[in-house]
Design a protein around this motif. Structure first.
Motif, mmCIF file in Angstrom:
data_model
loop_
_atom_site.group_PDB
_atom_site.id
_atom_site.type_symbol
_atom_site.label_atom_id
_atom_site.label_comp_id
_atom_site.label_asym_id
_atom_site.label_seq_id
_atom_site.Cartn_x
_atom_site.Cartn_y
_atom_site.Cartn_z
ATOM 1 N N GLU A 103 0.866 -1.187 0.000
ATOM 2 C CA GLU A 103 0.000 0.000 0.000
ATOM 3 C C GLU A 103 0.900 1.235 0.000
ATOM 4 O O GLU A 103 1.762 1.378 0.872
ATOM 5 C CB GLU A 103 -0.895 -0.022 1.252
ATOM 6 N N PHE A 104 0.712 2.096 -0.983
ATOM 7 C CA PHE A 104 1.602 3.262 -1.076
ATOM 8 C C PHE A 104 0.832 4.430 -1.686
ATOM 9 O O PHE A 104 0.395 4.385 -2.833
ATOM 10 C CB PHE A 104 2.823 2.938 -1.954
ATOM 11 N N HIS A 105 0.620 5.452 -0.884
ATOM 12 C CA HIS A 105 -0.075 6.674 -1.324
ATOM 13 C C HIS A 105 0.317 7.796 -0.368
ATOM 14 O O HIS A 105 0.933 7.539 0.673
ATOM 15 C CB HIS A 105 -1.597 6.432 -1.365
ATOM 16 N N PRO A 106 -0.052 9.029 -0.714
ATOM 17 C CA PRO A 106 0.457 10.163 0.087
ATOM 18 C C PRO A 106 -0.180 10.331 1.473
ATOM 19 O O PRO A 106 0.222 11.238 2.193
ATOM 20 C CB PRO A 106 0.114 11.392 -0.770
ATOM 21 N N LEU A 107 -1.142 9.463 1.832
ATOM 22 C CA LEU A 107 -1.747 9.603 3.159
ATOM 23 C C LEU A 107 -1.137 8.626 4.156
ATOM 24 O O LEU A 107 -1.662 8.429 5.256
ATOM 25 C CB LEU A 107 -3.268 9.383 3.078
ATOM 26 N N LEU A 108 -0.048 7.977 3.749
ATOM 27 C CA LEU A 108 0.558 6.945 4.600
ATOM 28 C C LEU A 108 2.076 7.082 4.573
ATOM 29 O O LEU A 108 2.666 7.133 3.486
ATOM 30 C CB LEU A 108 0.142 5.563 4.062
ATOM 31 N N ASP A 109 2.674 7.118 5.745
ATOM 32 C CA ASP A 109 4.136 7.235 5.842
ATOM 33 C C ASP A 109 4.774 5.856 5.641
ATOM 34 O O ASP A 109 4.691 5.002 6.534
ATOM 35 C CB ASP A 109 4.506 7.812 7.219
ATOM 36 N N GLN A 110 5.358 5.647 4.493
ATOM 37 C CA GLN A 110 6.036 4.367 4.218
ATOM 38 C C GLN A 110 7.551 4.582 4.175
ATOM 39 O O GLN A 110 8.269 3.825 3.516
ATOM 40 C CB GLN A 110 5.531 3.769 2.886
ATOM 41 N N SER A 111 8.054 5.560 4.950
ATOM 42 C CA SER A 111 9.491 5.862 4.880
ATOM 43 C C SER A 111 10.349 4.695 5.386
ATOM 44 O O SER A 111 11.457 4.493 4.889
ATOM 45 C CB SER A 111 9.817 7.158 5.625
ATOM 46 N N LYS A 112 9.808 3.912 6.335
ATOM 47 C CA LYS A 112 10.617 2.755 6.804
ATOM 48 C C LYS A 112 10.774 1.721 5.692
ATOM 49 O O LYS A 112 11.834 1.117 5.532
ATOM 50 C CB LYS A 112 9.956 2.122 8.028
#
Ligand SMILES: NC(=O)c1ccc[n+]([C@@H]2O[C@H](COP(=O)([O-])OP(=O)(O)OC[C@H]3O[C@@H](n4cnc5c(N)ncnc54)[C@H](OP(=O)(O)O)[C@@H]3O)[C@@H](O)[C@H]2O)c1
Length: 272
Positions: free
Chosen positions: A156-165
Motif C-alpha cells: 500500500e503506497f499513497h500520500p496519506l501513509l508514511d512508508q518511509s521505513k
C-alpha cells in the motif's frame, strides 16, 4: 534492469476486483491507452479472464509484463508448484513475467514460501520473483534466504501513509517497492492539496498523486473502471513535480490513513 522500472511497465494496471465484461472492457481500454503491465492474483479469481482479455488485445506477449500472486493457502510443498502451474494454465502463458508471494504467511516464517518461489523461478515458471505486503524486517530477512533478486515488494503506497521505513528498507536491501491502493481507494480526493497543486501543472488531483508516487521511485499499479480515469492515470509522464510540491505532499503522509489494517485478514502483519 528491474522489469518494473522499464519505461513501458512503470505504470501497471491492477485487475482487482474486476470480473466479466467490466474486466474485459477495462483491460482493453488500458491496452488502447498504452498500459503494458498487468497485475492479477490467484485470490482475485480473475487470472483466466485477465489472460483472455490480454490475449484478445492483439499485443504481442513479449511486449507485456504479466504479474500474478500466490495465495498464502498454497504456501505448502504439496500445493505451491501445482498452484503456479494452474495459474499459468489459467492465464494461458508458459511463464509469468513476475510471480509474487501475495502476503507473508500467517505464522511469520517467510523462509519456506521464499524457497519454493526460488524453485518456481529455477524451473522457468516466472521471469522474476518478488513479494507483497512484507514489512521492513521481512525485506531484510528475505534477502538472506533467496539467491534470485526479489524485483519488488508490492505494498500500500499513497500520500496519506508514511512508508518511509519501507523506502529505507528498499534502498538498503535492493528490493524496490511498487504500489497498490495508489489513490487510497479515493480517500486522497478528500484532501484539497492535490487539486490545488494540479492547477499549477494543468493536471488532475489523481495525476498529482500518481506522479508523486513515481517520483518517490515507486512503480504504480492503478485500477479504474472508467475509461477517462484509466487514460488520465496513464498521462503522468509529461510533467515533473517540484521539490517544494513533493515536500508539501510528503507532509500529508503523517495523516496515517491505512486501507489494509492489521487483523483484517489472517495474513496482515503488524505494519512498520
Ligand atoms: N498486493 C496486494 O495485497 C494488493 C492489495 C490491493 C490491491 N492490489 C492491486 O492494486 C490495484 C489497485 O489498488 P486498489 O484498486 O486497491 O486501490 P486504488 O487504485 O487506490 O483505488 C481504486 C479506486 O480508485 C478509483 N480511481 C482510480 N483512478 C481514479 C481517478 N483518476 N479519479 C477518481 N477515482 C479514481 C477507482 O474508481 P473508478 O473505477 O470509479 O475510477 C477505484 O474504485 C488492484 O487492482 C490490485 O491489482 C494489490
Amino acid at each position: 534492469m528491474n522489469i518494473y522500472f522499464q519505461k513501458s511497465f512503470q505504470r501497471g494496471f491492477g485487475t482487482y476486483p474486476l470480473k466479466g465484461s467490466e474486466l474485459q472492457d477495462a483491460v482493453h481500454t488500458a491496452i488502447a491507452v498504452g498500459y503494458r503491465a498487468f497485475d492479477t492474483a490467484q485470490m482475485y479469481g480473475n487470472e483466466a479472464e485477465t489472460g483472455e482479455a490480454l490475449a484478445s488485445s492483439g499485443v504481442a506477449r513479449d511486449d507485456l509484463c504479466i504479474t500474478t500472486k500466490i495465495d498464502p493457502d498454497n504456501y505448502t510443498a504439496e500445493k505451491f508448484l501445482p498452484s503456479v502451474e494452474a495459474s499459468l494454465r489459467a492465464i494461458k502463458v508458459d511463464r509469468v513475467d513476475v510471480l509474487l508471494l501475495h502476503w507473508p504467511p500467517a505464522d511469520g516464517d517467510i523462509a519456506p514460501a521464499l524457497r519454493l518461489m526460488q524453485t518456481a523461478h529455477d524451473k522457468g515458471l516466472a521471469g522474476a520473483i518478488g513479494v507483497s505486503n512484507y514489512t521492513a524486517g521481512m525485506m531484510r530477512e528475505a534477502r538472506t534466504i533467496v539467491d534470485v533478486p526479489l524485483v519488488t515488494n508490492q505494498v500500500e503506497f499513497h500520500p496519506l501513509l508514511d512508508q518511509s521505513k519501507l523506502l529505507a528498507a528498499a534502498s538498503e536491501t535492493g528490493i524496490p517497492l511498487s504500489s497498490y491502493a495508489s489513490v487510497a481507494r479515493g480517500e486522497v480526493f478528500k484532501h484539497g492539496l492535490f487539486a490545488e497543486i494540479g492547477e499549477a501543472y494543468g493536471k488532475s488531483a489523481a495525476q498529482i498523486v500518481l506522479r508523486w508516487i513515481l517520483q518517490k521511485g515507486v512503480p504504480l499499479n492503478t485500477m479504474s473502471t472508467k475509461a477517462a480515469n484509466i487514460r488520465s492515470n496513464f498521462e503522468i509522464m509529461d510533467f515533473t513535480l517540484s521539490f517544494v510540491d513533493m515536500d508539501r505532499i510528503d507532509a500529508l503522509t503523517a495523516t496515517g490513513h491505512r486501507i489494509i489494517k492489521t487483523g483484517m485478514l489472517p495474513w496482515v502483519p503488524e505494519w512498520d
